[in-house]
Design an enzyme around this catalytic site. Sequence first.
Site, PDB file in Angstrom:
ATOM      1  N   ARG A 100       0.844  -1.192   0.000  1.00 57.10           N
ATOM      2  CA  ARG A 100       0.000   0.000   0.000  1.00 57.10           C
ATOM      3  C   ARG A 100       0.890   1.257   0.000  1.00 57.10           C
ATOM      4  O   ARG A 100       1.955   1.270   0.611  1.00 57.10           O
ATOM      5  CB  ARG A 100      -0.839  -0.038   1.282  1.00 57.10           C
ATOM      6  CG  ARG A 100      -1.797   1.108   1.486  1.00 57.10           C
ATOM      7  CD  ARG A 100      -2.952   1.040   0.559  1.00 57.10           C
ATOM      8  NE  ARG A 100      -4.087   1.818   1.033  1.00 57.10           N
ATOM      9  CZ  ARG A 100      -5.127   2.127   0.272  1.00 57.10           C
ATOM     10  NH1 ARG A 100      -5.170   1.733  -0.993  1.00 57.10           N
ATOM     11  NH2 ARG A 100      -6.139   2.810   0.765  1.00 57.10           N
ATOM     12  N   THR A 378     -10.207   0.496  -9.421  1.00 57.91           N
ATOM     13  CA  THR A 378      -9.214  -0.382  -8.835  1.00 57.91           C
ATOM     14  C   THR A 378      -9.228  -1.606  -9.703  1.00 57.91           C
ATOM     15  O   THR A 378     -10.098  -1.763 -10.540  1.00 57.91           O
ATOM     16  CB  THR A 378      -9.661  -0.693  -7.393  1.00 57.91           C
ATOM     17  OG1 THR A 378      -9.577   0.507  -6.668  1.00 57.91           O
ATOM     18  CG2 THR A 378      -8.864  -1.783  -6.745  1.00 57.91           C
ATOM     19  N   THR A 396      -4.383  -0.648  -7.104  1.00 56.94           N
ATOM     20  CA  THR A 396      -5.131   0.535  -7.530  1.00 56.94           C
ATOM     21  C   THR A 396      -4.301   1.803  -7.560  1.00 56.94           C
ATOM     22  O   THR A 396      -3.229   1.878  -6.965  1.00 56.94           O
ATOM     23  CB  THR A 396      -6.322   0.766  -6.566  1.00 56.94           C
ATOM     24  OG1 THR A 396      -7.207   1.740  -7.112  1.00 56.94           O
ATOM     25  CG2 THR A 396      -5.879   1.224  -5.198  1.00 56.94           C
ATOM     26  N   ASN A 398      -6.409   4.305  -6.836  1.00 50.20           N
ATOM     27  CA  ASN A 398      -7.590   4.827  -6.153  1.00 50.20           C
ATOM     28  C   ASN A 398      -8.630   5.253  -7.174  1.00 50.20           C
ATOM     29  O   ASN A 398      -9.317   4.416  -7.734  1.00 50.20           O
ATOM     30  CB  ASN A 398      -7.260   5.940  -5.160  1.00 50.20           C
ATOM     31  CG  ASN A 398      -8.452   6.229  -4.258  1.00 50.20           C
ATOM     32  OD1 ASN A 398      -9.307   5.367  -4.084  1.00 50.20           O
ATOM     33  ND2 ASN A 398      -8.534   7.420  -3.689  1.00 50.20           N
ATOM     34  N   ASP A 420      -7.941   8.333   0.640  1.00 51.61           N
ATOM     35  CA  ASP A 420      -8.430   7.227   1.483  1.00 51.61           C
ATOM     36  C   ASP A 420      -8.183   7.487   2.973  1.00 51.61           C
ATOM     37  O   ASP A 420      -8.691   6.765   3.824  1.00 51.61           O
ATOM     38  CB  ASP A 420      -7.778   5.898   1.086  1.00 51.61           C
ATOM     39  CG  ASP A 420      -8.549   5.203  -0.030  1.00 51.61           C
ATOM     40  OD1 ASP A 420      -9.652   5.663  -0.359  1.00 51.61           O
ATOM     41  OD2 ASP A 420      -8.043   4.209  -0.577  1.00 51.61           O
ATOM     42  N   SER A 449      -7.690   0.855   3.606  1.00 52.63           N
ATOM     43  CA  SER A 449      -8.182   0.400   2.302  1.00 52.63           C
ATOM     44  C   SER A 449      -9.355  -0.561   2.458  1.00 52.63           C
ATOM     45  O   SER A 449      -9.547  -1.149   3.521  1.00 52.63           O
ATOM     46  CB  SER A 449      -7.042  -0.327   1.575  1.00 52.63           C
ATOM     47  OG  SER A 449      -7.508  -0.928   0.399  1.00 52.63           O
ATOM     48  N   SER A 450     -10.122  -0.700   1.392  1.00 54.02           N
ATOM     49  CA  SER A 450     -11.178  -1.711   1.364  1.00 54.02           C
ATOM     50  C   SER A 450     -10.814  -2.858   0.425  1.00 54.02           C
ATOM     51  O   SER A 450     -11.624  -3.758   0.199  1.00 54.02           O
ATOM     52  CB  SER A 450     -12.485  -1.094   0.869  1.00 54.02           C
ATOM     53  OG  SER A 450     -12.893  -0.073   1.734  1.00 54.02           O
ATOM     54  N   GLY A 470     -14.116  -1.119  -6.571  1.00 55.60           N
ATOM     55  CA  GLY A 470     -15.373  -0.496  -6.161  1.00 55.60           C
ATOM     56  C   GLY A 470     -15.336   0.060  -4.747  1.00 55.60           C
ATOM     57  O   GLY A 470     -16.374   0.128  -4.094  1.00 55.60           O
ATOM     58  N   GLY A 471     -14.139   0.429  -4.270  1.00 49.83           N
ATOM     59  CA  GLY A 471     -14.034   0.999  -2.924  1.00 49.83           C
ATOM     60  C   GLY A 471     -14.614   0.040  -1.901  1.00 49.83           C
ATOM     61  O   GLY A 471     -14.370  -1.173  -1.971  1.00 49.83           O
TER      62      GLY A 471
HETATM   63  O1  DON Z   1      -8.080   1.094  -1.223  1.00 47.70           O
HETATM   64  C1  DON Z   1      -9.253   1.403  -1.376  1.00 47.70           C
HETATM   65  O2  DON Z   1     -10.146   0.972  -0.680  1.00 47.70           O
HETATM   66  C2  DON Z   1      -9.624   2.320  -2.507  1.00 47.70           C
HETATM   67  N1  DON Z   1      -8.481   3.114  -2.866  1.00 47.70           N
HETATM   68  C3  DON Z   1     -10.120   1.504  -3.650  1.00 47.70           C
HETATM   69  C4  DON Z   1     -10.550   2.359  -4.799  1.00 47.70           C
HETATM   70  C5  DON Z   1     -11.447   1.687  -5.734  1.00 47.70           C
HETATM   71  O3  DON Z   1     -11.807   0.549  -5.578  1.00 47.70           O
HETATM   72  C6  DON Z   1     -11.938   2.491  -6.868  1.00 47.70           C
HETATM   73  N2  DON Z   1     -12.692   1.667  -7.763  1.00 47.70           N
HETATM   74  N3  DON Z   1     -13.722   1.728  -8.194  1.00 47.70           N
END
Ligand code: DON
Length: 568
Positions: A100, A378, A396, A398, A420, A449-450, A470-471
């Site tokens: 990360r 991502t 990702t 982000n 984030d 992060s997710s 998808g966050g």
């Molecule tokens: O690490 C995370 O949770 C976010 N940066 C992920 C971002 C993400 O999935 C964007 N996609 N749609």
Amino acid sequence: MSRILLTLLLSALLFITQHDLSTAQVSQPENYQNGVVTSGDRYASEAGLEILQKGGNAVDAAVAVQFALAVTLPRAGNIGGGGFMVLHTENGNINTLDFREKAPSRSTRDMYLNDENEFISDKSKIGGLASGVPGTVDGMITALERYGTLALEIVMEPAIRLAEDGYILSHSHARSLNSAADRLREFDGSREVFIKPDGSSWEAGDRFIQKDLAETLKRIASMGRRGFYSGLTGRLIVEEMNRVGGIITLRDLRDYKSVWREPIKAEFYDYELFMMPPPSSGGVVMKQVLNMLDEMNIGEYSLNSAEYVHRLAEALRRSFADRNYWLGDPDFFEIPLSELLDEKYLSNRISDFNPATATSSDSVSHGHVNNVMESDETTHFNVADRYGNVVAVNTTLNGSFGSFVTVTGAGFLLNNEMDDFSAKPGEPNMFGLIGAEANSIEPGKRMLSSMSPTIALKNGKPVFAGGGAGGPRIITAVLQNFLNIALFEMNAAQAITAPRIHHQWLPDRLFVEGLYFSDDTVEKLESYGHQVLRIGNIALTHIIMINDESGVMSGASDSRGNGYVAGY
Ligand code: DON
């Protein structure tokens, strides 16, 4: 030229064009004996397959896929970002690697607030200040050195070739570049790479060549870490920082180190799951939710019935409240992990569940545990080989195209991962997530992060690997992929295609994939008190499954996106 010859030539040309443009592929039947790769892009999956067929193992192939994605899926694949890897080795070891991004040493807690203490949200998303120190290159080299069998130069060959010779844009490649063009145009480095010299739009069928990126990749291939974190690439990154008002220094780059971490382990039915620990929240939330679902006898309800969705939503609501309060970088914040994952704690947490009434998120806060604190992009890919190695990587920049800043002369985009962090308590980030002290900005800290790379075992053998984009929806989507397999015995294609729901505590909404939930189900959920919101797609996932008896592998890439399954 005779008519027949001309016709033959034209149909060959048509075949090649069609072949080159068809990137989306939902799934494959279970037919791979030797290896399988699922990723968000066809060229990248094929790069992984090429390395497997050269005799590489799943880790070699995973490194090849990561570098290829940096070329062919620039909006999410990256060398200027970071991610997480969960891996299972042929002799049964399971490990996780945290690569990360980290906050630059010159970052400060309030760096995105103005004099009136208001959050200037664009600053953490676009331009120089949005980027954390990239971790991907260190992560790939660290994984390869420990578990790979081929040289870095070899596994990077496909990526270098794709950058140097270019690749044919599909409809979705072209659309994604065009949709970000206005923002990309604002930065010299990005304009040079991503905007056509005459300013016109990209079209499917165009060849996309990235010479500077090819040179950067070659420096990494021949010099390893030094090819990215110092030397010419390091200097180019710092020069770009000076140009766009960023704060990453050469020392930040030199000091970056990825970290091996103990996986979060959960048991559910016949399965053992191995998931990413903090600074990812994926493992903690999935384990908490699985525990609460078991407590509510989830296996008694049919898929996506109101009763099933209600239970899933209530478990998610409680778990995300914990996530947002208790989770952050464990190197900076003491997370009461064993308490948060304790069975009694979780059973107590869901004890106020009411089968006929939704709990209001206002009345749910983070749980109180004894240990007091001191203080659309991502992508994901999986590789399995015939030896029993399985790798799941969630990676990702982000947001789509990250900070929109491309390092001039080096040809790659930088992340906007600083968003984030919780820039200000109570202030939502781009995913509507509200954080707390655990995830405040500190120099050298990793943002929560997710991303949820996950591997599940059955009878001691790896049978599932998955992750997505998808966050926060990544967590719920991967969880549902797994539940579809564990509870409903679906195959990979079915598990990934089944309609999804999402709840993240705040905002207090129950998101459902609108087209696939009947009015009756939605009305029943509303009658419980859920604020149901019908939306489009919930996350994009990629999974592989391996039959624990026959060893036969299958893969599925979400039809919600443009992923690709490659195997042999
Ligand atoms: O690490 C995370 O949770 C976010 N940066 C992920 C971002 C993400 O999935 C964007 N996609 N749609």
